[in-house]
Write a protein that holds these residues in place. Structure first.
Motif, PDB file in Angstrom:
ATOM      1  N   GLY A 270       0.785  -1.223   0.000  1.00 59.56           N
ATOM      2  CA  GLY A 270       0.000   0.000   0.000  1.00 59.56           C
ATOM      3  C   GLY A 270       0.817   1.273   0.000  1.00 59.56           C
ATOM      4  O   GLY A 270       0.278   2.358  -0.232  1.00 59.56           O
ATOM      5  N   ASP A 271       2.101   1.181   0.273  1.00 57.67           N
ATOM      6  CA  ASP A 271       2.937   2.379   0.282  1.00 57.67           C
ATOM      7  C   ASP A 271       3.078   2.953  -1.123  1.00 57.67           C
ATOM      8  O   ASP A 271       3.005   2.226  -2.120  1.00 57.67           O
ATOM      9  CB  ASP A 271       4.320   2.061   0.848  1.00 57.67           C
ATOM     10  CG  ASP A 271       4.327   1.919   2.362  1.00 57.67           C
ATOM     11  OD1 ASP A 271       3.336   2.326   2.998  1.00 57.67           O
ATOM     12  OD2 ASP A 271       5.326   1.407   2.905  1.00 57.67           O
ATOM     13  N   PHE A 272       3.328   4.255  -1.194  1.00 60.85           N
ATOM     14  CA  PHE A 272       3.432   4.919  -2.490  1.00 60.85           C
ATOM     15  C   PHE A 272       4.133   6.268  -2.331  1.00 60.85           C
ATOM     16  O   PHE A 272       4.284   6.780  -1.218  1.00 60.85           O
ATOM     17  CB  PHE A 272       2.035   5.152  -3.089  1.00 60.85           C
ATOM     18  CG  PHE A 272       1.203   6.134  -2.282  1.00 60.85           C
ATOM     19  CD1 PHE A 272       1.219   7.494  -2.585  1.00 60.85           C
ATOM     20  CD2 PHE A 272       0.429   5.698  -1.220  1.00 60.85           C
ATOM     21  CE1 PHE A 272       0.469   8.396  -1.836  1.00 60.85           C
ATOM     22  CE2 PHE A 272      -0.329   6.605  -0.465  1.00 60.85           C
ATOM     23  CZ  PHE A 272      -0.305   7.952  -0.779  1.00 60.85           C
ATOM     24  N   GLN A 273       4.526   6.820  -3.461  1.00 55.40           N
ATOM     25  CA  GLN A 273       4.957   8.213  -3.529  1.00 55.40           C
ATOM     26  C   GLN A 273       4.294   8.822  -4.748  1.00 55.40           C
ATOM     27  O   GLN A 273       4.489   8.353  -5.876  1.00 55.40           O
ATOM     28  CB  GLN A 273       6.479   8.329  -3.641  1.00 55.40           C
ATOM     29  CG  GLN A 273       7.213   7.982  -2.353  1.00 55.40           C
ATOM     30  CD  GLN A 273       8.580   8.641  -2.272  1.00 55.40           C
ATOM     31  OE1 GLN A 273       8.724   9.832  -2.541  1.00 55.40           O
ATOM     32  NE2 GLN A 273       9.573   7.877  -1.876  1.00 55.40           N
ATOM     33  N   GLY A 274       3.494   9.847  -4.529  1.00 51.76           N
ATOM     34  CA  GLY A 274       2.856  10.518  -5.645  1.00 51.76           C
ATOM     35  C   GLY A 274       3.864  11.322  -6.447  1.00 51.76           C
ATOM     36  O   GLY A 274       5.017  11.507  -6.040  1.00 51.76           O
ATOM     37  N   LEU A 275       3.445  11.801  -7.606  1.00 47.75           N
ATOM     38  CA  LEU A 275       4.312  12.595  -8.470  1.00 47.75           C
ATOM     39  C   LEU A 275       4.977  13.708  -7.673  1.00 47.75           C
ATOM     40  O   LEU A 275       4.314  14.454  -6.949  1.00 47.75           O
ATOM     41  CB  LEU A 275       3.504  13.167  -9.629  1.00 47.75           C
ATOM     42  CG  LEU A 275       4.268  13.977 -10.664  1.00 47.75           C
ATOM     43  CD1 LEU A 275       3.664  13.770 -12.055  1.00 47.75           C
ATOM     44  CD2 LEU A 275       4.274  15.468 -10.338  1.00 47.75           C
ATOM     45  N   HIS A 276       6.310  13.801  -7.813  1.00 50.36           N
ATOM     46  CA  HIS A 276       7.055  14.804  -7.063  1.00 50.36           C
ATOM     47  C   HIS A 276       8.406  15.048  -7.723  1.00 50.36           C
ATOM     48  O   HIS A 276       8.823  14.310  -8.606  1.00 50.36           O
ATOM     49  CB  HIS A 276       7.280  14.342  -5.615  1.00 50.36           C
ATOM     50  CG  HIS A 276       8.185  13.159  -5.502  1.00 50.36           C
ATOM     51  ND1 HIS A 276       7.755  11.874  -5.799  1.00 50.36           N
ATOM     52  CD2 HIS A 276       9.502  13.048  -5.163  1.00 50.36           C
ATOM     53  CE1 HIS A 276       8.762  11.038  -5.626  1.00 50.36           C
ATOM     54  NE2 HIS A 276       9.842  11.717  -5.249  1.00 50.36           N
ATOM     55  N   THR A 277       9.081  16.082  -7.278  1.00 47.58           N
ATOM     56  CA  THR A 277      10.482  16.284  -7.611  1.00 47.58           C
ATOM     57  C   THR A 277      11.248  16.362  -6.299  1.00 47.58           C
ATOM     58  O   THR A 277      10.709  16.756  -5.268  1.00 47.58           O
ATOM     59  CB  THR A 277      10.710  17.568  -8.431  1.00 47.58           C
ATOM     60  OG1 THR A 277      10.121  18.688  -7.754  1.00 47.58           O
ATOM     61  CG2 THR A 277      10.092  17.438  -9.811  1.00 47.58           C
ATOM     62  N   ASP A 278      12.514  15.984  -6.352  1.00 46.62           N
ATOM     63  CA  ASP A 278      13.334  15.984  -5.149  1.00 46.62           C
ATOM     64  C   ASP A 278      13.778  17.402  -4.788  1.00 46.62           C
ATOM     65  O   ASP A 278      13.690  18.325  -5.593  1.00 46.62           O
ATOM     66  CB  ASP A 278      14.560  15.088  -5.341  1.00 46.62           C
ATOM     67  CG  ASP A 278      14.182  13.632  -5.541  1.00 46.62           C
ATOM     68  OD1 ASP A 278      13.077  13.236  -5.126  1.00 46.62           O
ATOM     69  OD2 ASP A 278      14.989  12.889  -6.125  1.00 46.62           O
ATOM     70  N   THR A 279      14.279  17.546  -3.570  1.00 42.54           N
ATOM     71  CA  THR A 279      14.788  18.824  -3.117  1.00 42.54           C
ATOM     72  C   THR A 279      15.902  19.340  -4.014  1.00 42.54           C
ATOM     73  O   THR A 279      16.570  18.564  -4.708  1.00 42.54           O
ATOM     74  CB  THR A 279      15.325  18.697  -1.674  1.00 42.54           C
ATOM     75  OG1 THR A 279      16.068  19.884  -1.324  1.00 42.54           O
ATOM     76  CG2 THR A 279      16.257  17.515  -1.550  1.00 42.54           C
ATOM     77  N   VAL A 280      16.139  20.637  -3.989  1.00 46.71           N
ATOM     78  CA  VAL A 280      17.202  21.238  -4.793  1.00 46.71           C
ATOM     79  C   VAL A 280      18.568  20.669  -4.441  1.00 46.71           C
ATOM     80  O   VAL A 280      19.505  20.739  -5.234  1.00 46.71           O
ATOM     81  CB  VAL A 280      17.192  22.779  -4.614  1.00 46.71           C
ATOM     82  CG1 VAL A 280      17.642  23.166  -3.204  1.00 46.71           C
ATOM     83  CG2 VAL A 280      18.037  23.467  -5.676  1.00 46.71           C
ATOM     84  N   LYS A 281      18.695  20.082  -3.260  1.00 44.88           N
ATOM     85  CA  LYS A 281      19.959  19.470  -2.859  1.00 44.88           C
ATOM     86  C   LYS A 281      20.199  18.136  -3.557  1.00 44.88           C
ATOM     87  O   LYS A 281      21.254  17.526  -3.373  1.00 44.88           O
ATOM     88  CB  LYS A 281      19.980  19.279  -1.341  1.00 44.88           C
ATOM     89  CG  LYS A 281      19.959  20.579  -0.556  1.00 44.88           C
ATOM     90  CD  LYS A 281      19.981  20.318   0.940  1.00 44.88           C
ATOM     91  CE  LYS A 281      19.951  21.639   1.707  1.00 44.88           C
ATOM     92  NZ  LYS A 281      19.967  21.409   3.179  1.00 44.88           N
ATOM     93  N   ALA A 282      19.235  17.689  -4.355  1.00 50.30           N
ATOM     94  CA  ALA A 282      19.363  16.427  -5.081  1.00 50.30           C
ATOM     95  C   ALA A 282      19.317  16.685  -6.582  1.00 50.30           C
ATOM     96  O   ALA A 282      18.418  16.225  -7.282  1.00 50.30           O
ATOM     97  CB  ALA A 282      18.273  15.450  -4.668  1.00 50.30           C
ATOM     98  N   THR A 283      20.294  17.443  -7.074  1.00 52.98           N
ATOM     99  CA  THR A 283      20.409  17.633  -8.518  1.00 52.98           C
ATOM    100  C   THR A 283      20.500  16.275  -9.201  1.00 52.98           C
ATOM    101  O   THR A 283      19.891  16.034 -10.245  1.00 52.98           O
ATOM    102  CB  THR A 283      21.668  18.451  -8.854  1.00 52.98           C
ATOM    103  OG1 THR A 283      21.704  19.623  -8.064  1.00 52.98           O
ATOM    104  CG2 THR A 283      21.699  18.808 -10.332  1.00 52.98           C
ATOM    105  N   VAL A 284      21.275  15.389  -8.583  1.00 52.89           N
ATOM    106  CA  VAL A 284      21.391  14.005  -9.045  1.00 52.89           C
ATOM    107  C   VAL A 284      21.042  13.088  -7.879  1.00 52.89           C
ATOM    108  O   VAL A 284      21.563  13.249  -6.771  1.00 52.89           O
ATOM    109  CB  VAL A 284      22.815  13.685  -9.536  1.00 52.89           C
ATOM    110  CG1 VAL A 284      22.938  12.205  -9.899  1.00 52.89           C
ATOM    111  CG2 VAL A 284      23.174  14.558 -10.736  1.00 52.89           C
ATOM    112  N   THR A 285      20.146  12.160  -8.128  1.00 57.37           N
ATOM    113  CA  THR A 285      19.795  11.135  -7.145  1.00 57.37           C
ATOM    114  C   THR A 285      20.268   9.791  -7.681  1.00 57.37           C
ATOM    115  O   THR A 285      20.071   9.487  -8.859  1.00 57.37           O
ATOM    116  CB  THR A 285      18.277  11.091  -6.907  1.00 57.37           C
ATOM    117  OG1 THR A 285      17.834  12.366  -6.437  1.00 57.37           O
ATOM    118  CG2 THR A 285      17.922  10.026  -5.867  1.00 57.37           C
TER     119      THR A 285
END
Length: 212
Positions: free
Chosen positions: A113-128
């Motif tokens: 049941g866990d999920f993550q909806g549409l998002h962008t990462d913090t500015v500190k994560a230029t590259v993840t």
């Protein structure tokens, strides 16, 4: 313990610019992967709920929508990997971002049941960097066509398509498992998401790098 340099030539930065993602081969030794996997499993009881109920735009330009999963701070070996010089060099070469600096790591825990909806990462994560620590981790949703979209536009997408958009304008990214490679992606610039987890427990180690 040191990560070995890539065994294959890193993809050209143009590939990164065109797609916002790249798989780096040969950057994660099998023994190191196993240590990270074991330390994560041994610390699962330290995971805390990560829950958000609303869609919000943040001051750094990132966008967040509802999420329900678990969060586990990085163990010692995962944190060392985040600051590994060989991995950092490979990332800089593959992305063309010569001023990338590591910001640390964490593990996301997905249960039924866990999920993550549409998002962008913090500015500190230029590259993840994402590393699947379980074999059957489902792919994540990916919307390169919305690269650098304003948060207001992303809110419109959620309103129109829901938390987990589908259709020809959206695609998926999978994460390599235990083959020595890792996937890097433009977490801050390109929206992404994870559909509701079907069951069991899956683990995704993440490393964040900021372009100064």
């Amino acid at each position: 313990m040191s990560t070995a340099p890539p065994t294959e030539r890193s993809p050209a930065p143009t590939a990164w610019k065109e797609t916002g993602t790249v798989v780096l081969p040969g950057v994660l030794e099998k023994t190191r992967f196993e240590v990270i996997q074991a330390e994560t499993l041994a610390r699962l009881d330290l995971a805390t709920p990560y829950i958000r109920e609303e869609a919000t735009a943040h001051r750094d330009g990132s966008f967040a929508s509802p999420v329900h999963c678990g969060f586990l701070p990085a163990g010692p070996e995962l944190e060392r990997l985040a600051y590994d010089k060989h991995l950092l060099t490979a990332l800089r070469e593959a992305t063309g971002l010569s001023r990338l600096v590591p910001r640390g790591g964490a593990v996301v825990v997905y249960r039924k049941g866990d999920f993550q909806g549409l998002h962008t990462d913090t500015v500190k994560a230029t590259v993840t960097v994402g590393i699947a620590l379980t074999k059957d981790l489902p792919a994540m949703g990916w919307a390169p066509g919305l690269c650098d979209a304003h948060p207001d536009r992303l809110a419109e997408v959620v309103a129109e398509h829901g938390l987990f958009p589908e259709g020809e304008d959206f695609t998926e990214l999978s994460h390599p498992y235990a083959d020595g490679s890792v996937r890097a992606f433009a977490g801050y610039n390109v929206p992404h998401w994870r559909q509701r987890h079907p069951g069991g427990t899956d683990l995704l180690a993440t490393l964040s790098y900021m372009d100064l």
